[in-house]
Design a protein around this motif. Structure first.
Motif, PDB file in Angstrom:
ATOM      1  N   VAL A 277      15.628 -29.106  14.220  1.00 13.51           N
ATOM      2  CA  VAL A 277      15.899 -30.509  13.894  1.00 13.51           C
ATOM      3  C   VAL A 277      14.569 -31.256  13.903  1.00 13.51           C
ATOM      4  CG1 VAL A 277      17.170 -32.585  14.524  1.00 13.51           C
ATOM      5  CG2 VAL A 277      18.163 -30.327  14.968  1.00 13.51           C
ATOM      6  N   ILE A 278      14.235 -31.891  12.789  1.00 18.74           N
ATOM      7  CA  ILE A 278      12.980 -32.634  12.675  1.00 18.74           C
ATOM      8  C   ILE A 278      13.288 -34.118  12.839  1.00 18.74           C
ATOM      9  CG2 ILE A 278      10.984 -33.122  11.219  1.00 18.74           C
ATOM     10  CD1 ILE A 278      11.604 -30.522   9.747  1.00 18.74           C
ATOM     11  N   GLU A 279      12.736 -34.706  13.884  1.00 18.10           N
ATOM     12  CA  GLU A 279      12.982 -36.114  14.170  1.00 18.10           C
ATOM     13  C   GLU A 279      12.237 -37.001  13.175  1.00 18.10           C
ATOM     14  OE1 GLU A 279      14.456 -39.374  16.606  1.00 18.10           O
ATOM     15  OE2 GLU A 279      14.965 -37.250  16.411  1.00 18.10           O
ATOM     16  N   SER A 280      12.961 -37.822  12.435  1.00 23.30           N
ATOM     17  CA  SER A 280      12.381 -38.782  11.494  1.00 23.30           C
ATOM     18  C   SER A 280      11.414 -38.125  10.518  1.00 23.30           C
ATOM     19  CB  SER A 280      11.658 -39.908  12.266  1.00 23.30           C
ATOM     20  OG  SER A 280      12.557 -40.575  13.107  1.00 23.30           O
ATOM     21  N   GLY A 281      11.716 -36.889  10.149  1.00 18.68           N
ATOM     22  CA  GLY A 281      10.835 -36.188   9.213  1.00 18.68           C
ATOM     23  C   GLY A 281      11.314 -36.341   7.789  1.00 18.68           C
ATOM     24  N   GLY A 282      12.391 -35.669   7.456  1.00 20.69           N
ATOM     25  CA  GLY A 282      12.923 -35.747   6.108  1.00 20.69           C
ATOM     26  C   GLY A 282      12.297 -34.702   5.204  1.00 20.69           C
ATOM     27  N   GLN A 283      13.013 -34.391   4.142  1.00 23.10           N
ATOM     28  CA  GLN A 283      12.570 -33.334   3.249  1.00 23.10           C
ATOM     29  C   GLN A 283      11.305 -33.714   2.487  1.00 23.10           C
ATOM     30  OE1 GLN A 283      16.332 -34.185   0.781  1.00 23.10           O
ATOM     31  NE2 GLN A 283      15.043 -33.047  -0.631  1.00 23.10           N
ATOM     32  N   ASN A 291      11.754 -32.762  -3.494  1.00 23.42           N
ATOM     33  CA  ASN A 291      12.273 -32.780  -4.862  1.00 23.42           C
ATOM     34  C   ASN A 291      11.637 -33.862  -5.722  1.00 23.42           C
ATOM     35  OD1 ASN A 291      14.145 -30.696  -4.338  1.00 23.42           O
ATOM     36  ND2 ASN A 291      15.565 -32.167  -3.423  1.00 23.42           N
ATOM     37  N   ALA A 292      10.671 -34.575  -5.171  1.00 24.88           N
ATOM     38  CA  ALA A 292      10.062 -35.658  -5.928  1.00 24.88           C
ATOM     39  C   ALA A 292       9.318 -35.109  -7.148  1.00 24.88           C
ATOM     40  CB  ALA A 292       9.090 -36.438  -5.045  1.00 24.88           C
ATOM     41  N   VAL A 314      18.769 -25.472   1.457  1.00 27.43           N
ATOM     42  CA  VAL A 314      19.545 -26.448   0.696  1.00 27.43           C
ATOM     43  C   VAL A 314      18.591 -27.570   0.310  1.00 27.43           C
ATOM     44  CG1 VAL A 314      21.520 -28.006   0.717  1.00 27.43           C
ATOM     45  CG2 VAL A 314      21.620 -25.858   1.984  1.00 27.43           C
ATOM     46  N   ARG A 315      18.341 -27.705  -0.957  1.00 29.16           N
ATOM     47  CA  ARG A 315      17.323 -28.639  -1.424  1.00 29.16           C
ATOM     48  C   ARG A 315      17.831 -30.070  -1.571  1.00 29.16           C
ATOM     49  NH1 ARG A 315      12.694 -26.636  -3.453  1.00 29.16           N
ATOM     50  NH2 ARG A 315      12.444 -28.495  -4.752  1.00 29.16           N
ATOM     51  N   TYR A 316      19.123 -30.243  -1.632  1.00 33.85           N
ATOM     52  CA  TYR A 316      19.675 -31.585  -1.807  1.00 33.85           C
ATOM     53  C   TYR A 316      20.390 -31.993  -0.520  1.00 33.85           C
ATOM     54  CZ  TYR A 316      18.541 -30.632  -6.628  1.00 33.85           C
ATOM     55  OH  TYR A 316      17.857 -30.317  -7.772  1.00 33.85           O
ATOM     56  N   ASN A 317      19.863 -33.007   0.144  1.00 35.75           N
ATOM     57  CA  ASN A 317      20.340 -33.399   1.468  1.00 35.75           C
ATOM     58  C   ASN A 317      20.769 -34.861   1.477  1.00 35.75           C
ATOM     59  OD1 ASN A 317      19.263 -30.911   3.099  1.00 35.75           O
ATOM     60  ND2 ASN A 317      17.554 -31.569   1.825  1.00 35.75           N
TER      61      ASN A 317
END
Length: 391
Positions: A277-283, A291-292, A314-317
């Motif tokens: 679990v990454i705190e305040s990270g994001g993909q 995906n940008a 899973v690339r779409y979160n």
């Protein structure tokens, strides 16, 4: 037995300890009367009572704050007979209420399945048939009323074993005032620490969910907690509004939620299951998940980038929470965000749910939680695991 004469500070120390020890000891009655419901083993009583000390200190500090302030107030009339009688009355009322509520929950616990909350008290006293209910309870649970009366009698008897007789004497008036002011500030700081339930003035204070620490099963939390503490922390609770969007018939026509899984012929591999679990990270910060359009590698998380090439990715979160306690509950228990409702701070946090930790536990798994932050800063992560029936 003769009463012992001593200065106000020593007398107050003894009298305050009497209330604290009676609150702590009343846990024995709760344990033995509800041992079948809590599921706690007889050999675990000492361990659970020790874990309940911070919760008892917190409740004791809230109920005795006024009494302690009156006794340690650095003013000349603090030792006058009238002021001492007023402080006696405050002690009897506040601690009598604290102990009676705690003893009443010994008999009430089987009806609630958890320690009493303020909503249950409010519902009881707003019932139009309050008198009849009280009389029926008095007849059916006479032993609880008797136990409460004996506890109060013991409290008063022990309280009166000492007689306050003046403040500690110091020759210099200035030194005496400084000593009394310093003692008052020390007691005030001690009360705040006890209320918080932690040896720190920063961060969040003790919460009912903290009782999950160190228990072997979720139901043991009720032995660790005490009812006055639970009531104080449920004063601001608002009932969760029941939202109904579809009828059962409409739901069945759209999609049936009943699924009967077919077990695989082979047995479980029993391999380790690791969740990162990454705190305040994001993909956005993980190169393999970004995906940008025209995103360039940043190299900020090389380890995650390396194992993502050998893992199910899973690339779409989609976000399921804005806070840490929402995110953990969403990941482990599947709870979406219902603003402003937070499951881990709600009256339902002790409910038994079929979450990932509990499902794996039935298969023989043991849960370990690691966090790379300062000690205690992610304590609710451990609480969430316990409340979702992890271990």
């Amino acid at each position: 037995m003769r009463r012992i004469r001593c200065n106000i500070w020593l007398a107050t120390l003894w009298q305050s300890l009497v209330a604290l020890l009676l609150l702590w000891g009343s846990r024995v009655a709760f344990f033995y009367h509800n041992v079948d419901l809590t599921g706690a083993a007889f050999g675990s009583l000492i361990r659970l009572m020790w874990q309940g000390v911070p919760f008892d200190l917190s409740a004791w500090a809230y109920f005795n704050a006024l009494f302690m302030v009156m006794r340690f107030l650095p003013v000349p009339f603090a030792a006058s007979r009238g002021w001492l009688r007023a402080s006696d009355a405050v002690y009897y009322i506040t601690n009598g209420l604290m102990l009676c509520v705690n003893m009443a929950d010994v008999a009430m616990f089987p009806f609630q399945g958890s320690r009493l909350r303020f909503a249950a008290i409010r519902s009881f006293f707003t019932d139009p048939n309050l008198g009849g209910i009280f009389l029926s309870y008095a007849g059916a649970y006479w032993w609880a009323f008797l136990l409460s009366a004996l506890t109060l009698a013991l409290m008063v008897w022990l309280y009166r074993r000492v007689e306050p007789e003046g403040l500690p004497s110091v020759k210099s008036p200035v030194l005496a005032w400084c000593m009394r002011a310093g003692m008052f500030l020390f007691v005030a700081a001690l009360l705040v620490l006890c209320m918080r339930g932690r040896l720190s003035f920063s961060g969040k204070g003790l919460k009912p969910a903290d009782a999950a620490r160190g228990v072997e099963r979720l139901s043991e939390m009720n032995v660790v907690l005490n009812t006055p503490f639970n009531l104080l922390h449920s004063l601001k609770e608002k009932p969760v509004e029941a939202l109904v969007y579809f009828s059962e018939k409409e739901l069945a026509s759209l999609r049936s939620s009943v699924r009967v899984p077919v077990a695989d012929a082979g047995s479980m591999s029993m391999r380790n299951v690791m969740l990162i679990v990454i705190e305040s990270g994001g993909q956005h910060w993980i190169d393999r998940l970004d995906n940008a359009p025209e995103a360039k590698p940043r190299g900020l998380m090389p380890f995650l980038d390396s194992i993502s090439g050998q893992s199910l990715v899973v690339r779409y979160n989609f976000t399921t929470g804005r806070r840490s306690n929402e995110g953990m509950a969403a990941i482990l228990g599947g709870f979406p965000m219902f603003e402003p409702f937070i499951y881990m701070g709600s009256p339902y946090e002790n409910n038994t749910v079929d979450a990932l930790p509990s499902l794996l536990r039935r298969k023989g798994y043991a849960t370990k939680f690691y966090c790379g932050s300062n000690h205690g800063s992610f304590a609710h992560g451990r609480r969430i695991l316990n409340n979702l029936n992890g271990c």
